[in-house]
Design a protein around this motif. Structure first.
Motif, PDB file in Angstrom:
ATOM      1  N   GLU A 415      -8.655  -2.036  -6.417  1.00  0.00           N
ATOM      2  CA  GLU A 415      -7.762  -1.127  -7.538  1.00  0.00           C
ATOM      3  C   GLU A 415      -6.182  -0.823  -7.153  1.00  0.00           C
ATOM      4  O   GLU A 415      -5.413  -1.858  -7.423  1.00  0.00           O
ATOM      5  N   PHE A 416      -6.722   0.035  -5.994  1.00  0.00           N
ATOM      6  CA  PHE A 416      -5.572   0.364  -4.944  1.00  0.00           C
ATOM      7  C   PHE A 416      -4.695  -0.659  -4.414  1.00  0.00           C
ATOM      8  O   PHE A 416      -3.569  -0.795  -4.922  1.00  0.00           O
ATOM      9  N   LEU A 417      -5.065  -2.045  -3.984  1.00  0.00           N
ATOM     10  CA  LEU A 417      -4.412  -3.104  -3.884  1.00  0.00           C
ATOM     11  C   LEU A 417      -3.288  -3.644  -5.180  1.00  0.00           C
ATOM     12  O   LEU A 417      -2.341  -3.776  -4.805  1.00  0.00           O
ATOM     13  N   TRP A 418      -4.311  -3.668  -6.265  1.00  0.00           N
ATOM     14  CA  TRP A 418      -3.328  -3.430  -7.507  1.00  0.00           C
ATOM     15  C   TRP A 418      -1.925  -3.372  -7.298  1.00  0.00           C
ATOM     16  O   TRP A 418      -0.891  -3.181  -8.396  1.00  0.00           O
ATOM     17  N   ASN A 419      -2.395  -1.513  -7.359  1.00  0.00           N
ATOM     18  CA  ASN A 419      -1.369  -0.739  -7.085  1.00  0.00           C
ATOM     19  C   ASN A 419       0.236  -0.471  -6.072  1.00  0.00           C
ATOM     20  O   ASN A 419       0.864   0.330  -6.364  1.00  0.00           O
ATOM     21  N   SER A 420      -0.490  -1.500  -5.120  1.00  0.00           N
ATOM     22  CA  SER A 420      -0.083  -1.066  -3.746  1.00  0.00           C
ATOM     23  C   SER A 420       2.053  -1.620  -3.993  1.00  0.00           C
ATOM     24  O   SER A 420       1.711  -2.612  -4.710  1.00  0.00           O
ATOM     25  N   LEU A 422       4.131  -1.359  -0.537  1.00  0.00           N
ATOM     26  CA  LEU A 422       4.392  -1.489   0.792  1.00  0.00           C
ATOM     27  C   LEU A 422       3.045  -3.064   0.844  1.00  0.00           C
ATOM     28  O   LEU A 422       2.303  -3.314   0.580  1.00  0.00           O
ATOM     29  N   ASP A 423       4.401  -3.696   2.033  1.00  0.00           N
ATOM     30  CA  ASP A 423       3.525  -5.164   2.580  1.00  0.00           C
ATOM     31  C   ASP A 423       2.114  -5.147   2.893  1.00  0.00           C
ATOM     32  O   ASP A 423       1.209  -5.479   3.240  1.00  0.00           O
ATOM     33  N   CYS A 424       2.754  -3.837   4.194  1.00  0.00           N
ATOM     34  CA  CYS A 424       1.398  -3.833   5.132  1.00  0.00           C
ATOM     35  C   CYS A 424       0.528  -2.548   4.684  1.00  0.00           C
ATOM     36  O   CYS A 424      -0.484  -3.184   4.865  1.00  0.00           O
ATOM     37  N   GLU A 425       0.312  -2.066   3.434  1.00  0.00           N
ATOM     38  CA  GLU A 425      -0.441  -1.768   2.300  1.00  0.00           C
ATOM     39  C   GLU A 425      -1.550  -2.759   2.346  1.00  0.00           C
ATOM     40  O   GLU A 425      -2.406  -3.235   2.395  1.00  0.00           O
ATOM     41  N   ARG A 426      -0.123  -4.124   1.284  1.00  0.00           N
ATOM     42  CA  ARG A 426      -1.696  -5.116   0.952  1.00  0.00           C
ATOM     43  C   ARG A 426      -1.820  -5.796   2.046  1.00  0.00           C
ATOM     44  O   ARG A 426      -2.983  -5.953   1.229  1.00  0.00           O
ATOM     45  N   MET A 427      -1.738  -6.390   2.621  1.00  0.00           N
ATOM     46  CA  MET A 427      -2.005  -6.870   4.102  1.00  0.00           C
ATOM     47  C   MET A 427      -3.244  -6.282   4.557  1.00  0.00           C
ATOM     48  O   MET A 427      -4.373  -6.372   4.501  1.00  0.00           O
ATOM     49  N   ALA A 428      -3.440  -4.869   4.871  1.00  0.00           N
ATOM     50  CA  ALA A 428      -4.489  -4.736   5.030  1.00  0.00           C
ATOM     51  C   ALA A 428      -5.730  -4.012   4.167  1.00  0.00           C
ATOM     52  O   ALA A 428      -6.899  -4.400   4.610  1.00  0.00           O
ATOM     53  N   LEU A 429      -5.292  -4.266   3.178  1.00  0.00           N
ATOM     54  CA  LEU A 429      -5.983  -3.889   1.782  1.00  0.00           C
ATOM     55  C   LEU A 429      -6.700  -5.056   1.358  1.00  0.00           C
ATOM     56  O   LEU A 429      -8.023  -5.078   1.608  1.00  0.00           O
ATOM     57  N   LEU A 430      -5.748  -5.827   1.412  1.00  0.00           N
ATOM     58  CA  LEU A 430      -6.487  -7.535   1.568  1.00  0.00           C
ATOM     59  C   LEU A 430      -7.761  -7.655   2.652  1.00  0.00           C
ATOM     60  O   LEU A 430      -8.619  -8.197   2.362  1.00  0.00           O
ATOM     61  N   HIS A 431      -7.915  -7.297   3.767  1.00  0.00           N
ATOM     62  CA  HIS A 431      -8.515  -7.732   5.523  1.00  0.00           C
ATOM     63  C   HIS A 431      -9.411  -6.854   4.719  1.00  0.00           C
ATOM     64  O   HIS A 431     -11.222  -6.542   4.191  1.00  0.00           O
ATOM     65  N   CYS A 432      -9.728  -5.780   3.898  1.00  0.00           N
ATOM     66  CA  CYS A 432     -10.416  -4.579   3.885  1.00  0.00           C
ATOM     67  C   CYS A 432     -11.196  -5.317   2.833  1.00  0.00           C
ATOM     68  O   CYS A 432     -12.398  -5.173   3.211  1.00  0.00           O
ATOM     69  N   VAL A 433     -11.268  -5.618   1.931  1.00  0.00           N
ATOM     70  CA  VAL A 433     -11.475  -5.751   0.388  1.00  0.00           C
ATOM     71  C   VAL A 433     -12.741  -7.138   1.389  1.00  0.00           C
ATOM     72  O   VAL A 433     -13.616  -7.225   0.511  1.00  0.00           O
ATOM     73  N   TRP A 450      -4.882 -11.203  -8.275  1.00  0.00           N
ATOM     74  CA  TRP A 450      -3.676 -10.082  -8.657  1.00  0.00           C
ATOM     75  C   TRP A 450      -3.111 -11.031  -7.829  1.00  0.00           C
ATOM     76  O   TRP A 450      -0.955 -10.888  -7.797  1.00  0.00           O
ATOM     77  N   ILE A 451      -2.799 -12.398  -7.059  1.00  0.00           N
ATOM     78  CA  ILE A 451      -1.944 -13.525  -6.526  1.00  0.00           C
ATOM     79  C   ILE A 451      -1.233 -13.966  -7.110  1.00  0.00           C
ATOM     80  O   ILE A 451       0.087 -13.690  -7.370  1.00  0.00           O
ATOM     81  N   SER A 452      -1.841 -14.273  -8.377  1.00  0.00           N
ATOM     82  CA  SER A 452      -0.899 -14.684  -9.638  1.00  0.00           C
ATOM     83  C   SER A 452      -0.021 -13.662 -10.338  1.00  0.00           C
ATOM     84  O   SER A 452       1.208 -14.525 -10.536  1.00  0.00           O
ATOM     85  N   GLU A 453      -0.502 -12.557 -10.201  1.00  0.00           N
ATOM     86  CA  GLU A 453       0.950 -11.624 -10.226  1.00  0.00           C
ATOM     87  C   GLU A 453       2.019 -10.818  -9.997  1.00  0.00           C
ATOM     88  O   GLU A 453       2.879 -10.287 -10.089  1.00  0.00           O
ATOM     89  N   ASN A 454       1.467 -11.560  -8.503  1.00  0.00           N
ATOM     90  CA  ASN A 454       2.480 -10.895  -7.374  1.00  0.00           C
ATOM     91  C   ASN A 454       3.000 -11.786  -6.473  1.00  0.00           C
ATOM     92  O   ASN A 454       2.799 -11.643  -5.333  1.00  0.00           O
ATOM     93  N   ILE A 455       2.861 -13.049  -7.032  1.00  0.00           N
ATOM     94  CA  ILE A 455       2.971 -14.328  -5.730  1.00  0.00           C
ATOM     95  C   ILE A 455       4.438 -14.484  -4.789  1.00  0.00           C
ATOM     96  O   ILE A 455       4.881 -14.667  -3.942  1.00  0.00           O
ATOM     97  N   SER A 456       5.424 -13.287  -5.452  1.00  0.00           N
ATOM     98  CA  SER A 456       6.825 -13.458  -5.059  1.00  0.00           C
ATOM     99  C   SER A 456       6.969 -12.556  -4.824  1.00  0.00           C
ATOM    100  O   SER A 456       7.962 -11.839  -4.281  1.00  0.00           O
ATOM    101  N   ALA A 457       6.025 -10.770  -4.736  1.00  0.00           N
ATOM    102  CA  ALA A 457       5.691  -9.761  -4.010  1.00  0.00           C
ATOM    103  C   ALA A 457       6.491  -9.187  -2.952  1.00  0.00           C
ATOM    104  O   ALA A 457       6.908  -8.475  -2.268  1.00  0.00           O
ATOM    105  N   CYS A 458       5.507 -10.046  -2.064  1.00  0.00           N
ATOM    106  CA  CYS A 458       5.584  -9.960  -0.749  1.00  0.00           C
ATOM    107  C   CYS A 458       6.596 -10.215  -0.082  1.00  0.00           C
ATOM    108  O   CYS A 458       6.632 -11.999   0.132  1.00  0.00           O
ATOM    109  N   HIS A 459       7.313  -9.890   0.762  1.00  0.00           N
ATOM    110  CA  HIS A 459       8.267 -10.350   1.619  1.00  0.00           C
ATOM    111  C   HIS A 459       7.648 -10.935   3.019  1.00  0.00           C
ATOM    112  O   HIS A 459       8.537 -11.429   4.369  1.00  0.00           O
ATOM    113  N   SER A 460       7.226 -10.157   3.984  1.00  0.00           N
ATOM    114  CA  SER A 460       6.663 -10.067   5.124  1.00  0.00           C
ATOM    115  C   SER A 460       5.961 -11.204   5.535  1.00  0.00           C
ATOM    116  O   SER A 460       5.323 -11.410   6.442  1.00  0.00           O
TER     117      SER A 460
END
Length: 854
Positions: A415-420, A422-433, A450-460
């Protein structure tokens, strides 16, 4: 909250009701006998004293006279039993019971009450006792000294038979550790007594230590001594056959004073909270089944504005020192920092201020660890009472008397991944989950959503790349050790972006010096990790560079017609067939997308080459694993890569409710098809960078959607830049399904001119059009003339056979006829069904006239 705490034991629920029943029964018995009954016990003093290796819990409480009661909660049977009562008002320092529950060891001190005389032996501050409790019988004084003593029975990993000799550790405030050897015998049936209680053999196993930690599950003793003002961490492993070994020595670059003294996990008495002990450092050693060895250290706080803590990753050969600023300077830190062992992660948090989830398997990049500040709602949901991390995932809250199993809360992290944001949080949460490993199919579906909803959200980083690599890694990682060194964990090799709220310093550290030469279990894995750090540079993580080179060589050979050994190519294609069969066997649900329905030779070569290279890589570096198991792991890994791509595409297809008519050319493309085409383009971009294979049929589907969705100039631009790869299946459908309108003729001709020569010749035969006839004729003539050797006119020319007076054309026709008649089988004209003979004649005349300048 991010941490999920499941209570395995609660004093209030598991012990207090039993005590009240016991009290009521005693009171009733006293009333029947005319006596006063049992006075009400002081349950406010009820607290946990120790947790043993078998998870049995020892607790204590007092009656209103101050008498000390010892009880035990059996973790297996969920039953309570009374162990012993000490009829003096004393304070318990430490307590332990042996596995058979026949001996109890305890150390006690004078209760702090005014006007009380010393109830211990004269001149002593602490009394250490050994009590026979099966049945309650003799009490032996082990120590009566003016310093605190802590006790701990050893638990050999043998439960099938009662032990004739028990082993007891004594740790003294005077900084020495002794081991007592206690032999017992049975008398009068089941009565167990100490043999030769007047003289118990003992040995000193450590001296001059300033810190010690007990690992009750693995029966290990960690301690630090100071050698020439240098801190050295040591570990003693105790075994079932009554011996022990010093396993390693590791220098620690931390500041310790020889006047300090701290114990971890040697019971939970009031002394742990006294100022003389609690003001000392916070230091913990954590291990897990993969052979990791982490030392977490936080010195005393120099200020209330920032906190510094370090983690020594001995299994990786470096340490990381973190400094974080406390946002609320006015709110003083009333609780100490907490370190918790969560298997693949270590949680570091300060209630109300920050939460840091450290990845101990892959600590190199800070983005793989999650850091949250007080601005996050996660911080407010963390436990505020101090928690003590025991072995494994066990956590004790000594204030409330609860024993928990601690896990990462997968649902909350998702759930936190959906609401994050920052790229660093998304990366860490993806691996944690993904590391949680619970119901992976359902989890992958949620992440794909989640990826389909945020396909262009990450820049890092590329979301699709990271998901495919990380999920494939976790699907195969648990099967054998050392996979973390051999398979890629992340699509990233570096991370240069700062993490808000924290700074980091990384340093190389000396590796532990192993003191033994034969290893088993955990120690074998730790030693393997240390050997890897010493000798394996650069890293051994698999990559597809060799596959890339070999694949390009095979494709080049195919274009030139110089294909190498048929057996070699067949073996590679057989590998691909095995992967696809393995994938289909695990996925029984029918697919919505038309994948795996055609022979995609190029992708099958890539799949087969990856299987071959990865298998060779693992066979080189995985020692002691049988070849058959490695081959199956490789098939599972490559199958997983393809399956994840299929899942992403299936989810997109299902989300946009696409139907089979999306694959027909004679309909206008919808917005849903544009969305799916965009997802497929992002998948292609992600896999091309890492040179990963795609499911056979992917390029065909991509081209069909591209033709439907893109204007001609954009379509040709995509083709020319390799975004769309023309497959024979896609172009065949295009030629058959589209009629010969002016627009479609232009599209078909543009496509044909971009095909490889061999494929182009096949496709032209499917298009009944003058342009295709022209191409077929020219290709046929070119093939005839490639090996033509000019011969004298007289031997090839019979003038009477020609009715056309245009001599150059006569001569040309005669040459072609002669070549065809010389070897009819070799030069048979193919594709004649779609050739307009009159057009061929006109075209030949036109080209000849042009060449002659007529």
């Amino acid at each position: 909250m991010a941490l999920r705490l499941i209570a395995d034991f609660d004093l209030e629920k598991d012990v207090l009701p039993w005590l009240r029943v016991q009290q009521a029964a005693s009171a009733a018995a006293g009333a029947r006998g005319g006596g006063p009954g049992v006075l009400e016990n002081n349950y406010e003093c009820l607290r946990v004293l120790n947790v043993e290796q078998n998870r049995n819990i020892i607790y204590t409480y007092k009656d209103n006279k101050g008498n000390v009661f010892f009880g035990l909660y059996d973790y297996q049977t969920k039953q309570n039993e009374h162990l012993y009562t000490f009829e003096k008002d004393l304070q318990v320092v430490s307590c332990s019971v042996n596995r058979e529950k026949t001996l109890l060891a305890t150390s006690l001190v004078q209760a702090a009450k005014e006007g009380r005389s010393n109830e211990l032996q004269p001149g002593s501050k602490c009394l250490t006792l050994l009590v026979e409790i099966h049945p309650i019988n003799n009490v032996k004084v082990l120590k009566a000294v003016d310093s605190y003593i802590w006790v701990q029975f050893l638990y050999p990993h043998v439960e099938s038979r009662p032990q004739r000799e028990n082993h007891l550790l004594l740790l003294s405030e005077e900084k020495y550790i002794e081991q007592f050897h206690i032999q017992v015998v049975q008398e009068d049936g089941n009565r167990v007594v100490i043999k030769n209680s007047g003289h118990l053999p003992r040995e000193r196993i450590a001296e001059d230590f300033v810190w010690a930690q007990w690992d009750m599950s693995e029966q290990r003793l960690y301690y630090i001594d100071l050698k020439k003002s240098r801190s050295v961490l040591k570990c003693i492993q105790f075994y079932a056959d009554e011996h022990f070994n010093l396993m390693f020595e590791a220098p620690l670059d931390i500041s310790l004073s020889d006047s300090g003294f701290k114990l971890v996990n040697f019971g939970y008495s009031h002394l742990q909270d006294q100022e003389e002990l609690s003001e000392h450092l916070t230091l913990c050693v954590f291990t897990n089944h993969t052979g990791s060895l982490c030392v977490c250290y936080c010195p005393n706080f120099d200020s209330w504005e920032q906190i510094t803590y370090s983690v020594f990753y001995f299994h990786k050969g470096h340490s990381k020192t973190f400094t974080t600023t406390l946002g609320s300077v006015d709110s003083r830190v009333t609780k100490g920092i907490t370190f918790l062992n969560l298997d693949y992660y270590v949680a570091v948090y300060l209630p109300g201020h920050f939460f840091h989830l450290l990845n101990i398997q892959h600590p190199d990049l800070i983005c793989h660890s999650l850091f949250l500040t007080e601005n996050s709602e996660v911080i407010d949901m963390l436990p505020h009472s101090p928690l003590q991390s025991l072995s494994g995932s066990l956590v004790l809250d000594s204030c409330s008397g609860k024993l928990y199993r601690a896990f990462l809360n997968q649902s909350y992290l998702l759930e936190f991944l959906w609401n994050s944001r920052l790229d660093c949080e998304r990366m860490a949460l993806l691996h944690c989950v993904l590391s949680c490993g619970q119901d992976p199919r359902r989890l992958e579906a949620k992440i794909i959503q989640w990826i389909s909803e945020n396909i262009s959200a990450c820049h890092s980083f590329d979301l699709i790349q990271e998901f495919i690599i990380a999920s494939s890694y976790w699907s195969i990682y648990p099967e054998t050790s050392n996979m973390d060194k051999l398979l890629p964990y992340s699509s990233l090799l570096t991370w240069d972006t700062e993490i808000p709220g924290i700074t980091l310093v990384t340093e190389e550290i000396p590796l532990p010096l192993m003191k033994v030469h034969s290893f088993k279990g955990y120690w074998e894995k730790l030693n393997s990790n240390l050997e890897y750090v010493k000798y394996s540079k650069p890293h051994l993580h698999y990559n597809n560079s060799m596959v890339r080179r070999e694949w390009h060589n095979l494709i080049s050979e195919e274009k030139t017609g110089k294909r190498r050994s048929t057996v070699y190519v067949r073996n590679i294609l057989d590998n691909a067939i095995k992967v696809i069969s393995n994938l289909e066997a695990k996925n029984l649900e029918p697919r919505l997308t038309p994948l795996f329905q055609e022979e995609d030779n190029h992708q099958q070569l890539l799949i087969g080459l990856m299987v071959s290279e990865l298998r060779d890589h693992l066979l080189r570096h995985l020692q002691g694993v049988e070849k058959k198991k490695i081959e199956q792991m490789v098939l599972d890994y490559v199958s997983k890569l393809l399956d994840l791509i299929c899942q992403i595409l299936e989810a997109s297809w299902r989300k946009h409710n696409l139907h089979p008519w999306a694959l027909h050319f004679n309909r206008q493309a919808s917005a849903a098809e544009f969305a799916v085409f965009h997802i497929m383009t992002r998948i292609l971009e992600a896999t091309n960078t890492l040179f990963l294979p795609l499911p056979p049929g992917f390029h065909t589907l991509h081209v069909i959607l591209g033709v439907r969705c893109l204007p001609l100039h954009n379509l040709l631009h995509y083709i020319d830049h390799g975004v769309l790869l023309l497959t024979e299946a896609a172009v065949t459908r295009l030629m058959k399904d589209l009629d010969n309108t002016e627009k479609n003729e232009k599209l078909k001709f543009s496509i044909i001119m971009r095909l490889p020569p061999l494929t182009g010749q096949k496709i032209c035969r499917l298009w009944d059009h003058p342009v295709s006839s022209n191409i077929i004729s020219r290709n046929h003539v070119k093939r005839l003339l490639q090996n033509y050797n000019k011969q004298p006119w007289s031997s090839v020319m019979d003038k009477s056979s020609f009715s056309v007076e245009f001599l150059p054309l006569n001569y040309f026709i005669h040459i072609l006829t002669d070549i065809e008649s010389s070897n009819p089988a070799l030069y048979a004209f193919e594709g004649h069904d779609n050739v307009d003979a009159k057009f061929v004649e006109e075209a030949a005349l036109k080209h000849t006239a042009m060449l002659l300048g007529l």
